[in-house]
Design a protein around this motif. Structure first.
Motif, mmCIF file in Angstrom:
data_model
loop_
_atom_site.group_PDB
_atom_site.id
_atom_site.type_symbol
_atom_site.label_atom_id
_atom_site.label_comp_id
_atom_site.label_asym_id
_atom_site.label_seq_id
_atom_site.Cartn_x
_atom_site.Cartn_y
_atom_site.Cartn_z
ATOM 1 N N GLU A 96 1.727 -7.323 -8.036
ATOM 2 C CA GLU A 96 0.147 -6.940 -7.510
ATOM 3 C C GLU A 96 0.235 -5.320 -8.336
ATOM 4 O O GLU A 96 0.571 -4.733 -8.805
ATOM 5 N N LEU A 97 -1.125 -5.290 -9.149
ATOM 6 C CA LEU A 97 -1.107 -4.148 -9.657
ATOM 7 C C LEU A 97 -1.296 -2.645 -9.262
ATOM 8 O O LEU A 97 -1.367 -1.298 -9.699
ATOM 9 N N GLN A 98 -1.981 -2.443 -7.677
ATOM 10 C CA GLN A 98 -1.711 -1.484 -7.296
ATOM 11 C C GLN A 98 -0.701 -0.817 -7.097
ATOM 12 O O GLN A 98 0.158 -0.061 -5.829
ATOM 13 N N MET A 99 0.449 -2.173 -6.710
ATOM 14 C CA MET A 99 1.780 -1.626 -6.309
ATOM 15 C C MET A 99 2.685 -0.873 -7.521
ATOM 16 O O MET A 99 3.445 -1.186 -8.313
ATOM 17 N N GLU A 100 2.152 0.166 -8.376
ATOM 18 C CA GLU A 100 2.750 0.966 -9.414
ATOM 19 C C GLU A 100 2.706 2.142 -8.680
ATOM 20 O O GLU A 100 1.769 2.957 -7.844
#
Lengths: 367, 367
Positions: free
Chosen positions: B135-139
């Motif tokens: 997922e994109l918030q996992m950065e």
């Protein structure tokens, strides 16, 4: 003729918009309260006649998107609707000179008025649906070549998406719908950015005034103890809609309702008071076709509204109940909504119907 | 140190990225073919060391979003990925000086290289995941305060959505995911627009080079008939990842796999060749936890990769089969991925696990 909306106008407008909602479109109540709040706070809402817009003016359509039933639980503060307008303006680097309703039926008759009051711009007296329709590509703006996108959709948290699908308004609907669902089922949109010339060419004209006058007519009839629907038919004669007629009076004897593909779908059956006739009205959010004793008497995009037989108060698809005493009322649509291009986008086939479109007044004459 | 990617580098990079995919992230093959095509056509791909970016440079992360399996059927032409970059640039009124991978594992190790070649800008040697995540918030960009939005997502038809959720990267993921699904399950994104200073502060550094060197190490070991995983562990010692270790060697005796909540989920059970030990690896797209005889031996965000025991070739979660002879290999993550803030975003709880995170090297030392 342009005019400023008065506080007294608002209940009439809401009543008329409910008639034009044809069973769907959402109860205008929440919108009405927001508009009244704006006017009470001293904000002005100018209803701008389309003939008075400059060709070079920049106009953006505004609306609520999603399930009107959700709006009742997620009551908007009034600022949400203007946020999408601002987001789209910012994206385009251009400020709107006016807003225009996407649809003149139901809740969305009110939302652009709130936007106008908040943004300090006029509302064009017209719309893109001439009634209520369930999807964003079903607008005369798009039928006559205006691109719906870029569209802005935003929620109460200030989260925004800008959807750009070029000329493909159907895809715009798909993407905006997906985001709206994730926004909790109700969001606010700004779409069909266009010139004043485009508005003049593609909008259904003076439908804000139409809704207002329908509401006024019904109210006055009630006050004077006249037949509301006879009064309504008399009024409609002099509008671009032209023909309004009672299709049947009777009692609801059956309602079949289910939610499928995101639509409230089903049938209502009305038996005439003398028991000799049966009318079956099919709805897909809005009422889309009415059969009397098996024969089509009205079909989308012409309007079919079920109203309380005595008061003329519209009944939405969700509120239909066994035993209600109703009149089924048909209204013909203006010419701009009946061209082959228009019928392709919001004619019977767009609602999964196999019956061909025949004008309401022809069907009435044949009976 | 900055360098230009050569055609010979690409297979090594793909091999290394598959290791860093930890069972998910998608097969780099399609991306590899696109990168090779760019290089064969004379385009240059500069891999820019993070220390060489100007603080004021403007950097945008790029990636494929959606199901990697869809990409195999909807093979990109190469221009799709750059379209999102252009849409975001246009929305922001600012041109990117460089792009950076969102993740260095799997297919997304390759997409930014294609973007860079097409757009004529360098790729920063680093990324925001240090592996593959779903997922994109996992950065790390977001973990350390960079806003993921505005994000642009686009499809092969040129349709685009700009998602803006302010600081809320989780909502950004939600909206972008909904649109991606409607785009057919695979789309291209440009996100986390940031300054060179932000890149230096928040990126996991030199992970493009890391993937390249992992791939090179495995290839050379194979060529020289050396133990690939022993060579890999020796190589990792001198990187910011530090610790790489074989958790077990054995035969897959059971695979349980199902798709739920949009993830490929399940378990693989490996029995050691001597029959004395059992390892159970749980995956949620990527491998997230490994138990040996009931005790945790590795847990996300540390990397767990299942490889062919002889060749060191990684096996994705979808490709796991009964009877495969495998090694389960663990790699520790760099410090920037192990802070409390980081673990809150992509630690065990973010994957629905109840076990607390313990560093791989501590778990190894305790065995």
């Amino acid at each position: 003729m342009s005019f400023y909306l008065s506080l007294d106008d608002v209940p009439d407008l809401a009543r008329g918009a409910a008639i034009l909602g044809t069973g769907g479109g959402g109860d205008p109540l929440i919108g009405r309260l927001l508009v009244e709040e704006c006017l009470k706070n001293g904000k002005k809402i100018e209803i701008l006649d389309p003939t008075e817009i400059d060709d070079d003016d920049f106009v953006i359509a505004t609306a609520m998107m999603g399930a009107p039933t959700v709006v009742v639980e997620k009551v908007p503060a009034g600022s949400e609707a203007v946020r999408s307008l601002r987001a789209l303006e910012k994206h385009l680097g251009k400020t709107a000179d006016a807003t225009i309703p996407m649809e003149c039926g139901g809740l969305n008759s009110m939302i652009p008025l709130v936007v106008a009051a908040e943004a300090g711009i006029p509302v064009v007296d017209g719309d893109g649906m001439g009634r209520a329709f369930p999807e964003l590509q079903m607008e005369t703006f798009g039928v006559y070549g205006v691109s719906g996108s870029p569209l802005a959709v935003s929620d109460e948290n200030g989260h925004t998406c800008i959807v750009d699908t070029g000329q493909d308004n159907q895809r715009m609907e798909t993407f905006a719908r997906a985001v709206t669902i994730k926004m909790g089922g109700a969001a606010y949109i700004a779409e069909y950015p266009m010139s004043g010339a485009d508005v003049k060419r593609t909008a259904i004209r003076n439908t804000v005034t139409l809704a207002l006058n329908i509401g006024r007519t019904l109210r006055k009839a009630k006050d004077k103890h006249l037949d509301p629907l006879a009064e309504l038919s008399a009024f409609l004669k002099d509008t671009i809609y032209g023909h309004g007629t009672v299709l049947m009076r009777g009692k609801i004897v059956d309602v079949e309702r289910f939610v499928r593909d995101g639509f409230t779908q089903g049938f209502a059956t009305v038996e005439s008071f003398d028991g000799g006739h049966e009318m079956r009205i099919q709805f897909r959010n809005e009422n889309v076709i009415a059969h009397k004793n098996g024969a089509v008497v009205a079909i989308v995009p012409d309007l079919i509204t079920i109203v309380d037989v005595d008061l003329g108060t519209p009944i939405t698809s969700e509120a239909l109940r066994f035993g209600q005493r109703v009149a089924v009322y048909g209204i013909s649509t203006p010419a701009i909504m009946r061209t082959p291009e228009a019928l392709q986008v919001f004619g019977p086939q767009a609602f999964g119907l196999h019956e061909p479109w025949v004008a309401l007044e022809e069907l009435s004459a044949a009976r």
